[in-house]
Enzyme design. Structure first.
Site, short mmCIF file in Angstrom:
data_model
loop_
_atom_site.label_atom_id
_atom_site.label_comp_id
_atom_site.label_asym_id
_atom_site.label_seq_id
_atom_site.Cartn_x
_atom_site.Cartn_y
_atom_site.Cartn_z
N GLU A 54 0.81 -1.17 0.08
CA GLU A 54 0.11 -0.01 -0.11
C GLU A 54 0.89 1.12 -0.05
O GLU A 54 0.52 2.21 -0.39
CB GLU A 54 -0.74 0.00 1.18
N HIS B 46 8.13 -27.05 -0.43
CA HIS B 46 7.49 -28.38 -1.11
C HIS B 46 6.11 -27.69 -1.82
O HIS B 46 5.44 -28.83 -2.30
CB HIS B 46 7.05 -29.42 -0.37
N LYS C 283 -14.57 1.45 -3.63
CA LYS C 283 -15.66 1.94 -2.81
C LYS C 283 -16.58 2.81 -3.21
O LYS C 283 -17.64 2.64 -3.36
CB LYS C 283 -14.90 2.55 -1.73
#
Lengths: 427, 427
Positions: B281, B302, B416
């Site tokens: 951010e 792995h 938003k």
């Protein structure tokens, strides 16, 4: 059952678009088992094989394990670990071990941290337990040491002889140290087919036994995977596996080098980890391969969201959606509406979540992030089985399209060679 | 206290090496609070401020919360969520909520999944609980809805009046909806300083109250962070924060566009998530920024190990090491040595883990992956506090070096805006 929606990626394609001819050729190589690593394509008809006879001993062992104790310790790493954990967390939540009356399933043998080992032993406490050790060879250090620890714990609690009936082994049919030990000690054992590699093994006893102990309906998982594999045998650009494989290879050639797998369900976290192994280990070789990353929405909209929206335009996003939630929850009404959110009162969180997902999708596309949406109807056994089959099939096709062997992992040996030499004091 | 070792990266530097002059200039901008976002540099002297007077009310609220119930529900997202979860899991393990006698701490308000909400309510059961809602503005949808749910649960259980003393609010001193609500309802409240942004706020009441409830010694955390910040004020290339910041910017310019944060402690998982937000951010904007990823070793050796060893050479690895483990565990001896591992019998897992880490480091470097090692003495309060201060300081310097404002997040608004419009039926 799995659907792929490429409409959020199409504007990022060039005029020629994804190379479906190459997908067709990759599919042909895979189906004829004639491509590199063709000896490891046993997963293609595995669900069918398991359904005709392979389930009974697993269900019967699961019953025994549940009777013998409240806890199952599963010893495994990589492909012998992630698939079962993915299934159990996806279907029963990250807090599955708090459910009353269910046998708890815990994973070990995937860390060498003594603090983590002691933490798990504290969680186990004085309770009765069984162990399922999973390793194709038995030679991998982390689970081999985990097996020693688990065996010592069992023998301390039950004595050397009685401990044997608490130990369940999943390994190769005839080769390897773990097979020898299982036969010598008389442990009940299960077979990892020779033609199925670790990261494609979740629908063998590797994944199915821990899942069954956790109360997952493994027959439903296998039936869905089987049906999905049949659907994905379609030889046409309508095949969702072709679409996903061809789209991601196309985006990769156009500079999208990082794929972010996203879900709006927190319980998806370890499915994403399973997916990372599947794609990272199958495709990341010879200096090429899309970097497989993951995020958990909505949480990570407020952490990685900035980067995704505004960082380098080298990302694409694959969002796994469930068409409907299993439960509902309504936004409470607030007298006075101090927070101004009463316009949402009575609305189901599931609806709001779906609206959010649409908002995120269009914001990301507008910001330059291609979106691929993969969906199944529900977050249940059928959805899980379908997603597993879908991602396995797409992965093999995608890897063949990029010109690599999807079924080897030569790079994993490098640190092991160093490690064994150092542990033995050879350098 | 935090040490940085660049010896595993040096061979990937060009002749000029990391640009310490640029680090010096970035540090100057930061310290003088004269760079972009200079109004959000309050975290620089935050530990000192908290230590002189800020802790007492937090400790006293934590005591109240522990007396009032067995569970604390923390409502928050992003920077109001990840820091506390990182601390609690790192120091008390991912299974912290199973510890006898401790108050459980659960996080909500970071998902809109009704299934996840119902799962948490089931975990809560009929137990007594408190709520700590954390939001600077109160206007972020996910925690605002989480607050509604938590408030309704409290009022259903205790009644509207008695519920008030179970609610603890952490928000802005004077602005925002949540501050108005807290004042109107008479909730006990804590202040998020105006000059500290979300992702830098873990050492404010945002992180400290949940940590204190979980039994973490927050004074020790703050003292370590304070000491670390003083050490990191050094204006020289010996400054570990300069080293980390300058090395990663140098590697980025040389084509290493993905940074993998790795740890050998499974309990580190959410610290890595906190770090991803901090770096992603702060740096991911204007079309640039290193992609922050993470792995958990040994497990992911792995799964992602193949890609790291053999995939595109666009990665570098930052490994966080703890010089010593908190506990020990010895490899059990096996009569007969069927697995051939008795050469390790009696050796501590911690030693074996460290040897593994050396083996991995040299394999990855040989494979073309630069290694930066960041270390602190122990996985305890002091280690956590030092790491937080170290990564915050390095992050701000690194972001200034890359020419961006470390303290804004304009890209988070995009979804938003869409979302609120869609929820209100405006498009």
């Amino acid at each position: 059952m799995t659907k792929v929606d490429l409409s959020g990626a199409a504007q990022f394609f060039d005029a020629a678009g994804p190379d479906f001819a190459a997908a067709a050729e990759a599919h042909r190589l895979l189906a004829q088992r004639s491509g590199p690593g063709g000896d490891f394509t046993g997963w293609l008809d595995l669900p069918q094989k398991m359904l005709s006879g392979g389930i009974k001993p697993i269900l019967s062992a699961a019953q025994k394990i549940k009777k013998l104790g409240q806890v199952l310790l599963v010893v495994g790493i990589g492909g012998s670990y992630l698939g079962a954990r993915a299934a159990i967390e996806l279907l029963h939540g990250a807090n599955h071990n708090r459910a009353e009356g269910e046998t708890e399933v815990w994973f070990m043998g995937n860390t060498l941290s003594p603090d983590a080992i002691n933490e798990l032993i504290a969680v186990l406490g004085e309770r009765d337990f069984c162990v399922n050790v999973i390793s194709k060879s038995g030679g991998t250090l982390e689970p081999a040491l985990g097996f020693r620890v688990a065996k010592a714990l069992l023998e301390r609690k039950y004595g050397r002889t009685a401990a044997k009936k608490h130990m369940f082994v999943t390994t190769d049919e005839s080769h390897g140290i773990l097979r020898s030990i299982a036969d010598a000690e008389g442990y009940e054992s299960f077979v990892i087919p020779a033609d199925v590699g670790g990261r494609f093994s979740v629908l063998t006893p590797v994944g199915l036994l821990p899942m069954a102990v956790a109360g997952i309906d493994i027959k439903a998982v296998l039936e869905a995977a089987n049906a999905e594999l049949h659907e994905l045998d379609l030889r046409s650009p309508d095949n969702p596996a072709w679409q996903y494989a061809a789209a991601r290879q196309h985006l990769y050639r156009r500079g999208k080098s990082i794929e972010i797998l996203a879900s709006y369900e927190p319980s998806f976290r370890f499915f994403a980890e399973w997916w990372k192994q599947l794609y990272g280990e199958s495709e990341g070789k010879n200096g090429i391969g899309i970097y497989p990353a993951s995020v958990e929405y909505n949480a990570d909209l407020h952490s990685m969201g900035q980067y995704i929206q505004d960082g380098p335009r080298t990302l694409f996003e694959t969002v796994v959606m469930f068409d409907s939630c299993l439960t509902g929850y309504s936004v409470p009404f607030e007298m006075g509406d101090a927070d101004g959110l009463n316009y949402l009162a009575g609305r189901d969180f599931g609806d709001i979540a779906r609206t959010t997902a649409q908002a995120v999708r269009s914001a990301h596309i507008a910001g330059g992030v291609p979106n691929i949406t993969v969906s199944v109807p529900r977050r249940d056994e059928a959805g899980y089985g379908a997603l597993v089959a879908f991602f396995e099939m797409s992965c093999a096709i995608s890897a063949y399209m990029s010109g690599v062997n999807p079924f080897d992992q030569p790079g994993v040996e490098a640190y092991k060679k160093n490690m064994f030499a150092m542990l033995k004091g050879e350098n």
